[in-house]
Design a protein around this motif. Structure first.
Motif, mmCIF file in Angstrom:
data_model
loop_
_atom_site.group_PDB
_atom_site.id
_atom_site.type_symbol
_atom_site.label_atom_id
_atom_site.label_comp_id
_atom_site.label_asym_id
_atom_site.label_seq_id
_atom_site.Cartn_x
_atom_site.Cartn_y
_atom_site.Cartn_z
ATOM 1 N N GLN A 237 -18.689 -11.992 5.094
ATOM 2 C CA GLN A 237 -18.509 -12.851 3.924
ATOM 3 C C GLN A 237 -18.219 -11.967 2.723
ATOM 4 N N TYR A 238 -17.174 -12.326 1.985
ATOM 5 C CA TYR A 238 -16.768 -11.587 0.803
ATOM 6 C C TYR A 238 -17.336 -12.295 -0.423
ATOM 7 N N CYS A 239 -17.943 -11.528 -1.291
ATOM 8 C CA CYS A 239 -18.668 -12.069 -2.438
ATOM 9 C C CYS A 239 -18.006 -11.648 -3.741
ATOM 10 N N SER A 240 -18.279 -12.395 -4.786
ATOM 11 C CA SER A 240 -17.778 -12.077 -6.104
ATOM 12 C C SER A 240 -18.887 -12.309 -7.111
ATOM 13 N N MET A 241 -18.908 -11.467 -8.123
ATOM 14 C CA MET A 241 -19.885 -11.632 -9.204
ATOM 15 C C MET A 241 -19.496 -12.845 -10.040
ATOM 16 N N VAL A 242 -20.494 -13.590 -10.460
ATOM 17 C CA VAL A 242 -20.282 -14.752 -11.317
ATOM 18 C C VAL A 242 -20.814 -14.397 -12.693
ATOM 19 N N THR A 243 -20.017 -14.651 -13.692
ATOM 20 C CA THR A 243 -20.487 -14.400 -15.057
ATOM 21 C C THR A 243 -20.563 -15.724 -15.789
ATOM 22 N N ALA A 244 -21.624 -15.904 -16.506
ATOM 23 C CA ALA A 244 -21.820 -17.140 -17.266
ATOM 24 C C ALA A 244 -21.091 -17.052 -18.596
ATOM 25 N N THR B 195 -9.907 -12.828 1.117
ATOM 26 C CA THR B 195 -10.404 -11.714 1.926
ATOM 27 C C THR B 195 -9.818 -10.384 1.494
ATOM 28 N N GLU B 196 -8.982 -10.405 0.491
ATOM 29 C CA GLU B 196 -8.411 -9.174 -0.068
ATOM 30 C C GLU B 196 -8.614 -9.195 -1.572
ATOM 31 N N GLY B 197 -8.780 -8.027 -2.151
ATOM 32 C CA GLY B 197 -8.934 -7.927 -3.580
ATOM 33 C C GLY B 197 -10.353 -8.161 -4.063
ATOM 34 N N TYR B 198 -11.303 -8.273 -3.134
ATOM 35 C CA TYR B 198 -12.702 -8.447 -3.514
ATOM 36 C C TYR B 198 -13.289 -7.073 -3.833
ATOM 37 N N PRO B 199 -14.393 -7.019 -4.567
ATOM 38 C CA PRO B 199 -15.032 -5.707 -4.789
ATOM 39 C C PRO B 199 -15.488 -5.138 -3.445
ATOM 40 N N THR B 200 -15.046 -3.953 -3.111
ATOM 41 C CA THR B 200 -15.296 -3.409 -1.774
ATOM 42 C C THR B 200 -16.764 -3.144 -1.473
ATOM 43 N N ASP B 201 -17.623 -3.189 -2.467
ATOM 44 C CA ASP B 201 -19.042 -2.982 -2.202
ATOM 45 C C ASP B 201 -19.814 -4.298 -2.242
ATOM 46 N N ASN B 202 -19.123 -5.429 -2.227
ATOM 47 C CA ASN B 202 -19.788 -6.716 -2.353
ATOM 48 C C ASN B 202 -19.400 -7.629 -1.189
ATOM 49 N N TYR B 203 -19.973 -7.364 -0.023
ATOM 50 C CA TYR B 203 -19.739 -8.190 1.154
ATOM 51 C C TYR B 203 -20.998 -8.166 2.020
ATOM 52 N N VAL B 204 -21.086 -9.120 2.939
ATOM 53 C CA VAL B 204 -22.232 -9.229 3.841
ATOM 54 C C VAL B 204 -21.687 -9.396 5.248
ATOM 55 N N GLU B 205 -22.209 -8.624 6.207
ATOM 56 C CA GLU B 205 -21.829 -8.757 7.613
ATOM 57 C C GLU B 205 -23.046 -9.211 8.409
ATOM 58 N N PHE B 206 -22.819 -10.177 9.326
ATOM 59 C CA PHE B 206 -23.899 -10.624 10.195
ATOM 60 C C PHE B 206 -23.309 -11.276 11.442
ATOM 61 N N PRO C 225 -24.213 -19.902 7.546
ATOM 62 C CA PRO C 225 -25.005 -19.802 6.317
ATOM 63 C C PRO C 225 -24.302 -18.938 5.281
ATOM 64 N N ASP C 226 -24.457 -19.302 4.028
ATOM 65 C CA ASP C 226 -23.879 -18.552 2.914
ATOM 66 C C ASP C 226 -24.843 -17.438 2.546
ATOM 67 N N LYS C 227 -24.507 -16.205 2.929
ATOM 68 C CA LYS C 227 -25.372 -15.066 2.657
ATOM 69 C C LYS C 227 -24.963 -14.342 1.372
ATOM 70 N N CYS C 228 -23.893 -14.809 0.719
ATOM 71 C CA CYS C 228 -23.444 -14.203 -0.534
ATOM 72 C C CYS C 228 -24.200 -14.745 -1.729
ATOM 73 N N THR C 229 -24.413 -16.053 -1.718
ATOM 74 C CA THR C 229 -24.932 -16.701 -2.912
ATOM 75 C C THR C 229 -26.366 -16.284 -3.174
ATOM 76 N N ARG C 230 -26.504 -15.511 -4.175
ATOM 77 C CA ARG C 230 -27.779 -15.083 -4.724
ATOM 78 C C ARG C 230 -27.528 -14.942 -6.215
ATOM 79 N N LEU C 231 -28.502 -14.670 -6.980
ATOM 80 C CA LEU C 231 -28.345 -14.623 -8.424
ATOM 81 C C LEU C 231 -27.142 -13.752 -8.816
ATOM 82 N N GLY C 232 -26.164 -14.368 -9.453
ATOM 83 C CA GLY C 232 -24.996 -13.642 -9.944
ATOM 84 C C GLY C 232 -23.873 -13.476 -8.947
ATOM 85 N N ASN C 233 -23.965 -14.061 -7.752
ATOM 86 C CA ASN C 233 -22.931 -13.919 -6.726
ATOM 87 C C ASN C 233 -22.509 -15.274 -6.189
ATOM 88 N N MET C 234 -21.291 -15.323 -5.648
ATOM 89 C CA MET C 234 -20.829 -16.505 -4.918
ATOM 90 C C MET C 234 -19.874 -16.064 -3.819
#
Length: 134
Positions: free
Chosen positions: A122-129, A35-46, A58-67
């Motif tokens: 929910q705090y999200c992070s970019m996923v890189t392949a 919950t700390e150190g995440y990109p401050t512009d990559n979160y979802v509130e609901f 529900p996982d509202k973070c997981t979309r293409l390129g996020n987890m």
């Protein structure tokens, strides 16, 4: 406005701000994962409306390129009681918290426990392949 009136108005604003910083005694709060150190512009509130028990978030973070990497969860029953919130376990054999599930204890005979508002961030992070270069 006179200087005295301005000073009284400023004092009233400071007192109101100090009251707003006090935690609500009818709320429980839980953080899981990162919950700390995440990109401050990559979160979802609901918000979810639940009646307590074990709830699936529900996982509202997981979309293409996020987890999802973490959650902050708050539940209140103002002014009736303080619901207790704990991580739910993945299975009865694995004692590991599951980001998608929590248990909220709020007795059904207490007013408000049948309609609790759960606020979730929910705090999200970019996923890189991995890139394979030939």
């Amino acid at each position: 406005m006179s200087p005295l009136a301005c000073s009284l108005l400023a004092l009233a604003a400071l007192i109101a701000a100090a009251d707003a910083l006090k935690p609500n005694p009818y709320c429980s709060y839980l953080e899981m994962g990162q919950t700390e150190g995440y990109p401050t512009d990559n979160y979802v509130e609901f918000t979810l409306n639940v009646a307590g028990g074990t709830i699936t978030i529900p996982d509202k973070c997981t979309r293409l390129g996020n987890m999802i990497i973490g959650e902050a969860i708050s539940v209140c029953n103002t002014p009736n009681s303080k619901p207790e919130i704990t991580p739910a376990l993945q299975t009865e054999y694995q004692f590991k918290p599951n980001l998608g599930s929590v248990h909220i204890e709020c007795p059904s005979d207490i007013d408000g426990c049948d309609r609790l508002d759960v606020e979730i961030t929910q705090y999200c992070s970019m996923v890189t392949a991995n890139h394979i270069f030939s």
